[in-house]
Design an enzyme around this catalytic site. Sequence first.
Site, mmCIF file in Angstrom:
data_model
loop_
_atom_site.group_PDB
_atom_site.id
_atom_site.type_symbol
_atom_site.label_atom_id
_atom_site.label_comp_id
_atom_site.label_asym_id
_atom_site.label_seq_id
_atom_site.Cartn_x
_atom_site.Cartn_y
_atom_site.Cartn_z
ATOM 1 N N PRO A 1 1.522 24.221 -14.325
ATOM 2 C CA PRO A 1 1.000 25.096 -15.386
ATOM 3 C C PRO A 1 0.322 26.346 -14.832
ATOM 4 O O PRO A 1 0.099 27.311 -15.532
ATOM 5 C CB PRO A 1 -0.014 24.210 -16.115
ATOM 6 C CG PRO A 1 0.328 22.820 -15.740
ATOM 7 C CD PRO A 1 0.898 22.887 -14.360
ATOM 8 N N GLU B 1 -2.664 14.052 -10.595
ATOM 9 C CA GLU B 1 -3.464 15.246 -10.893
ATOM 10 C C GLU B 1 -2.926 16.479 -10.173
ATOM 11 O O GLU B 1 -3.439 17.572 -10.357
ATOM 12 C CB GLU B 1 -4.927 15.015 -10.463
ATOM 13 C CG GLU B 1 -5.591 13.823 -11.114
ATOM 14 C CD GLU B 1 -5.448 13.870 -12.622
ATOM 15 O OE1 GLU B 1 -4.946 12.879 -13.205
ATOM 16 O OE2 GLU B 1 -5.809 14.899 -13.222
ATOM 17 N N ARG C 1 23.561 27.548 -15.273
ATOM 18 C CA ARG C 1 24.447 27.984 -16.354
ATOM 19 C C ARG C 1 24.837 29.448 -16.174
ATOM 20 O O ARG C 1 25.810 29.915 -16.766
ATOM 21 C CB ARG C 1 23.824 27.785 -17.723
ATOM 22 C CG ARG C 1 22.602 28.652 -18.000
ATOM 23 C CD ARG C 1 21.992 28.318 -19.322
ATOM 24 N NE ARG C 1 22.895 28.541 -20.423
ATOM 25 C CZ ARG C 1 23.170 29.737 -20.942
ATOM 26 N NH1 ARG C 1 22.637 30.822 -20.419
ATOM 27 N NH2 ARG C 1 23.987 29.858 -21.961
ATOM 28 N N ASP D 1 23.856 35.336 -24.774
ATOM 29 C CA ASP D 1 22.737 34.464 -25.131
ATOM 30 C C ASP D 1 21.533 35.249 -25.584
ATOM 31 O O ASP D 1 21.364 36.403 -25.225
ATOM 32 C CB ASP D 1 22.332 33.651 -23.897
ATOM 33 C CG ASP D 1 23.179 32.406 -23.791
ATOM 34 O OD1 ASP D 1 24.029 32.238 -24.677
ATOM 35 O OD2 ASP D 1 23.001 31.642 -22.855
HETATM 36 N N1 LIG Z 1 4.239 23.784 -17.849
HETATM 37 C C1 LIG Z 1 4.811 23.336 -16.730
HETATM 38 O O1 LIG Z 1 5.777 23.913 -16.208
HETATM 39 C C2 LIG Z 1 4.244 22.088 -16.089
HETATM 40 C C3 LIG Z 1 4.607 21.741 -14.781
HETATM 41 C C4 LIG Z 1 4.066 20.590 -14.207
HETATM 42 C C5 LIG Z 1 3.179 19.828 -14.969
HETATM 43 N N2 LIG Z 1 2.575 18.706 -14.484
HETATM 44 C C6 LIG Z 1 2.572 18.324 -13.103
HETATM 45 C C7 LIG Z 1 1.883 19.338 -12.212
HETATM 46 C C8 LIG Z 1 1.148 18.539 -11.180
HETATM 47 C C9 LIG Z 1 0.980 17.150 -11.732
HETATM 48 C C10 LIG Z 1 1.834 17.030 -12.946
HETATM 49 N N3 LIG Z 1 2.865 20.181 -16.233
HETATM 50 C C11 LIG Z 1 3.381 21.282 -16.777
#
Ligand SMILES: NC(=O)c1ccc(NC2CCCC2)nc1
Length: 250
Positions: free
Chosen positions: A97, A124, A162, A177
């Site tokens: 994230p 985590e 793709r 697209d």
């Molecule tokens: N929004 C995303 O692309 C995303 C990527 C990894 C994640 N979780 C993972 C990251 C490290 C532990 C779980 N959550 C969300």
Amino acid sequence: MFFAVISILPEMFSAIKDFGVVGRAVKNEQVVIHVINPRDFTTDNYRRIDERPFGGGPGMVMMAEPLEKAIMHAQDLAKQAGCDIQNGQCPVVYLSPQGETLSEPLVANMPSLDGMILLCGRYEGIDERLIARYVDKEISIGDYVLTGGELPAMVLMDSVIRRLPKVMGDDLSAEQDSFVDGLLDCPHYTKPLEFHGEAVPPVLLSGHHANIAKWRFLEQVKRTKARRPELWEDFQPSKQQAKWLKDLED
Ligand SMILES: NC(=O)c1ccc(NC2CCCC2)nc1
């Protein structure tokens, strides 16, 4: 194109490797997807890949060393696959994230790469020292938290594969697209001609390709204005599209 994914849940990747357009691209050897499990690079009897966080707090953190060995193995595979690697390394992408949000522009130039190594976290997250030392780019598929990076890795691979030449049945569909031309996609219709009394827009049955292309573009414009005004703000029409837009105003 070469992909190596590093994940403690390797079986998840059959979802992308064994089905559909991507599965066919793998079968045709247009793309290679190696799945590497960091557990295979542990040295203790429990095959530990995670530990309690320093500083306390809930959950576990993935340890740097097994991931480091997995990444080095992935780099070896990339070299064997003939990846023409700048400064000797295949780019390492960590799905999190905290990364740059995946978008069409970010995807657009990935097919030109020879390969990518995708690092999937669980728990985590990963020891920051591993990220600092080996990760070239963090990418997020959106502002939400998931239990692991595997689904984001599959989303990223699908969006890139793709777009490889000859992978989509009809390359044009990739071009037409949503987002590729900066607009949302137009509505699509197929048989039957009537569905619960709903007909198909007559222009689509006219065989008049110029009118059909114009209708589809104006439908994209209507939909983009209504649903994503911020995309409409940035839209740069081609000459032809500008003419069609003028007709709309007249
Ligand atoms: N929004 C995303 O692309 C995303 C990527 C990894 C994640 N979780 C993972 C990251 C490290 C532990 C779980 N959550 C969300």
